[in-house]
Structure formats: structure tokens, C-alpha cells
Design a protein around this motif. Structure first.
Motif, short mmCIF file in Angstrom:
data_model
loop_
_atom_site.label_atom_id
_atom_site.label_comp_id
_atom_site.label_asym_id
_atom_site.label_seq_id
_atom_site.Cartn_x
_atom_site.Cartn_y
_atom_site.Cartn_z
N SER A 43 0.81 -1.22 0.00
CA SER A 43 0.00 0.00 0.00
C SER A 43 0.85 1.27 0.00
CB SER A 43 -0.92 0.01 1.23
OG SER A 43 -1.77 -1.10 1.23
N ASP A 44 2.14 1.13 0.15
CA ASP A 44 3.06 2.27 0.22
C ASP A 44 2.80 3.24 -0.94
OD1 ASP A 44 5.58 3.84 -0.13
OD2 ASP A 44 6.25 2.60 1.54
N SER A 45 2.66 4.51 -0.62
CA SER A 45 2.32 5.52 -1.62
C SER A 45 3.43 5.73 -2.65
CB SER A 45 2.02 6.85 -0.92
OG SER A 45 3.15 7.32 -0.20
N ARG A 46 4.63 5.26 -2.36
CA ARG A 46 5.76 5.46 -3.27
C ARG A 46 5.89 4.38 -4.33
NH1 ARG A 46 10.02 5.46 1.52
NH2 ARG A 46 8.66 3.65 1.96
N VAL A 47 5.08 3.32 -4.20
CA VAL A 47 5.25 2.15 -5.06
C VAL A 47 3.93 1.82 -5.74
CG1 VAL A 47 6.02 -0.25 -5.18
CG2 VAL A 47 7.00 1.28 -3.46
N SER A 48 3.73 2.36 -6.93
CA SER A 48 2.52 2.10 -7.70
C SER A 48 2.82 1.12 -8.82
CB SER A 48 1.97 3.40 -8.29
OG SER A 48 0.94 3.11 -9.22
N PRO A 49 2.23 -0.08 -8.80
CA PRO A 49 2.53 -1.06 -9.85
C PRO A 49 2.26 -0.53 -11.25
CG PRO A 49 1.31 -2.09 -8.06
CD PRO A 49 1.31 -0.61 -7.79
N SER A 50 1.17 0.18 -11.44
CA SER A 50 0.82 0.67 -12.77
C SER A 50 1.83 1.70 -13.27
CB SER A 50 -0.58 1.28 -12.76
OG SER A 50 -1.55 0.30 -12.48
N ILE A 51 2.32 2.55 -12.37
CA ILE A 51 3.31 3.55 -12.77
C ILE A 51 4.65 2.89 -13.06
CG2 ILE A 51 4.67 5.51 -11.96
CD1 ILE A 51 2.17 6.52 -10.54
N ILE A 52 5.07 1.97 -12.17
CA ILE A 52 6.36 1.29 -12.35
C ILE A 52 6.40 0.55 -13.68
CG2 ILE A 52 7.79 -0.60 -11.49
CD1 ILE A 52 7.01 0.25 -8.66
N ALA A 53 5.30 -0.12 -14.01
CA ALA A 53 5.25 -0.92 -15.24
C ALA A 53 4.71 -0.15 -16.43
CB ALA A 53 4.37 -2.16 -15.00
N LYS A 54 4.33 1.11 -16.23
CA LYS A 54 3.70 1.92 -17.28
C LYS A 54 2.56 1.14 -17.94
CE LYS A 54 5.82 4.92 -19.76
NZ LYS A 54 5.40 6.14 -19.06
N ALA A 55 1.72 0.58 -17.08
CA ALA A 55 0.61 -0.25 -17.56
C ALA A 55 -0.61 0.59 -17.89
CB ALA A 55 0.25 -1.29 -16.51
N GLU A 56 -1.34 0.18 -18.89
CA GLU A 56 -2.58 0.83 -19.27
C GLU A 56 -3.71 0.33 -18.37
OE1 GLU A 56 -3.15 3.15 -21.49
OE2 GLU A 56 -2.32 2.69 -23.46
N PRO A 57 -4.80 1.10 -18.24
CA PRO A 57 -5.97 0.58 -17.55
C PRO A 57 -6.43 -0.74 -18.19
CG PRO A 57 -6.21 2.93 -17.92
CD PRO A 57 -4.99 2.51 -18.66
N GLY A 58 -6.73 -1.72 -17.36
CA GLY A 58 -7.17 -3.01 -17.86
C GLY A 58 -6.06 -4.04 -17.97
N GLU A 59 -4.81 -3.63 -17.83
CA GLU A 59 -3.69 -4.58 -17.98
C GLU A 59 -3.39 -5.36 -16.72
OE1 GLU A 59 -0.15 -3.97 -20.66
OE2 GLU A 59 -0.68 -1.88 -20.26
N LEU A 60 -3.52 -4.72 -15.56
CA LEU A 60 -3.13 -5.35 -14.29
C LEU A 60 -4.33 -5.46 -13.36
CD1 LEU A 60 0.19 -3.41 -13.51
CD2 LEU A 60 -0.06 -5.58 -14.74
N PHE A 61 -4.45 -6.61 -12.71
CA PHE A 61 -5.41 -6.77 -11.62
C PHE A 61 -4.60 -6.65 -10.33
CE2 PHE A 61 -7.97 -9.23 -8.59
CZ PHE A 61 -9.20 -8.62 -8.76
N VAL A 62 -4.83 -5.60 -9.56
CA VAL A 62 -3.94 -5.24 -8.46
C VAL A 62 -4.66 -5.33 -7.12
CG1 VAL A 62 -2.47 -3.44 -7.49
CG2 VAL A 62 -2.65 -3.69 -9.98
N VAL A 63 -4.01 -5.96 -6.15
CA VAL A 63 -4.44 -5.88 -4.76
C VAL A 63 -3.26 -5.34 -3.96
CG1 VAL A 63 -3.82 -8.30 -4.24
CG2 VAL A 63 -5.44 -7.09 -2.77
N ARG A 64 -3.54 -4.39 -3.08
CA ARG A 64 -2.48 -3.77 -2.29
C ARG A 64 -2.82 -3.90 -0.81
NH1 ARG A 64 -0.71 1.83 -5.26
NH2 ARG A 64 1.00 1.60 -3.79
N ASN A 65 -1.80 -4.20 -0.02
CA ASN A 65 -1.96 -4.26 1.43
C ASN A 65 -0.64 -3.90 2.07
OD1 ASN A 65 -0.27 -6.68 1.76
ND2 ASN A 65 -1.98 -7.83 0.87
#
Length: 202
Positions: A43-65
Motif C-alpha cells: 500500500s506504500d504511496s511510493r510504489v505504484s505497480p501501474s506507474i512502475i510498469a507503465k501499464a494501461e488501464p485493464g492490464e493489471l489486476f492489483v491488490v495492495r496491502n
């Protein structure tokens, strides 16, 4: 103001995806989501999977904790947010890859290792972090200890994924692959965990 900046960000997002690419979200709505990859991230605000991977909406199914943890398979009457997301991704969306995405300088890991006195009254945090209690080692100290536990915690979560029987079946059949990635915040590097017990830079 932080909130106004987010509102402005949404307006830019809307212009990009609804103004310049009008068919993009229409397709996502009409066809539904079909991501190939699930990411279990912190859940850390500094680590966004979509930003890190430059993923488009719909590419990643993400759960954060907190601390990107996977609890072991244990059905019951209590609430299981991470387990529910894993079940939906594997059994309904039928993702082909699951990435457990850890990172350096994780606050949850620091909490586990240092058990800061100023946070003694937390109701949920310590029981959640106990999932990886076995990863903490007293022979390491300071930052070395934190870096060690961050990696060990990721391996525990990968092993816990295999306790989900329907997930294990798909891994054994070759339909699903598990990946352990660690994002180094300081160096901007992405490390991948491989067996037997090795890390390599991606």
C-alpha cells in the motif's frame, strides 16, 4: 492543495482516455476486464505497480496491502480481502501470471523488525505482520536486517500462494506462473527472485 492537484490529474486523465481515445474505455466496458497479470503490491504511496510498469488501464489486476503479504489459505467466517482478490483473479479472471511486488524501505517491515513504541496501540497491524514473523532474524541489525526481511517476506508470500489448492493446481499444470519482484527505491532497480534462492536485476 493536494486534493485539487488530484482533481486536476483526473481531468488530464479524462482528456487522455475519454477525449483523445474515445473507444478505449468503451471497449473495456463492453468487453469487460481480461488482465493476464495479477500484482500483489504494498500500500506504500511510493510504489505504484501501474506507474512502475507503465501499464494501461485493464492490464493489471492489483491488490495492495501493508507489506504486500499473502496470508496462507485458511477459509473461514472472517474477512479475507487479499484471499478474495486472489480467488477472483485465479478462478474467474484466469490470470496467467501473479507478481508479488515488494520494495525496499517498507514501513510494515520496519514495524515488524523494530516494533516502535509510539505505535503500540495499533489494532490490526501487528497481527497482519505476524504472517511473516518467521522472516525476522536477530543476527542482522539495522538496515541490513530490514533489507534481509524484505526479501524473506516476499519468499514467504510466494510460498503461501501455493497453499491455495486451486492456484497450486494451475501452477502445477503450467497455466499459471508466480513471480517475486523487489523494487529498490533508492537505486531505481527491479530485482527478480528465482530458485534456488537467487536474485537478479531485471
Amino acid at each position: 492543495m493536494p486534493i485539487q492537484r488530484l482533481i486536476n490529474g483526473f481531468k488530464a486523465f479524462r482528456e487522455e482516455y475519454y477525449g483523445k481515445r474515445p473507444g478505449f474505455f468503451r471497449g473495456l466496458v463492453e468487453q469487460g476486464q481480461s488482465p493476464d497479470v495479477m500484482v500483489i503490491a504494498c500500500s506504500d504511496s511510493r510504489v505504484s505497480p501501474s506507474i512502475i510498469a507503465k501499464a494501461e488501464p485493464g492490464e493489471l489486476f492489483v491488490v495492495r496491502n501493508v507489506a504486500n503479504l499473502v496470508p496462507p489459505f485458511k477459509p473461514g467466517s472472517s474477512y479475507h480481502g487479499t484471499g478474495a482478490a486472489i480467488e477472483f483473479a485465479v478462478r474467474d479472471l484466469k490470470v496467467h501470471d501473479i507478481i508479488v511486488l515488494g520494495h525496499s524501505h517498507c514501513g510494515g517491515i520496519r514495524r515488524l523488525c523494530e516494533n516502535q513504541d509510539e505505535f503500540k496501540d495499533r489494532h490490526f497491524l501487528d497481527s497482519w505482520m505476524s504472517i511473516i514473523q518467521v522472516a525476522d532474524k536477530d543476527e542482522f541489525q539495522g538496515e541490513e536486517r530490514l533489507r534481509y526481511v524484505e526479501k524473506e517476506a516476499l519468499k514467504i508470500s510466494l510460498n503461501n500462494l501455493l497453499t491455495f489448492p486451486w492456484l497450486r493446481e494451475r501452477v502445477d499444470s503450467g497455466d499459471l506462473k508466480l513471480h517475486g519482484w523487489l523494487f529498490d527505491l533508492e537505486a531505481g532497480m527491479l530485482l527478480s527472485y528465482g530458485r534456488p534462492d537467487s536474485w537478479e536485476q531485471l
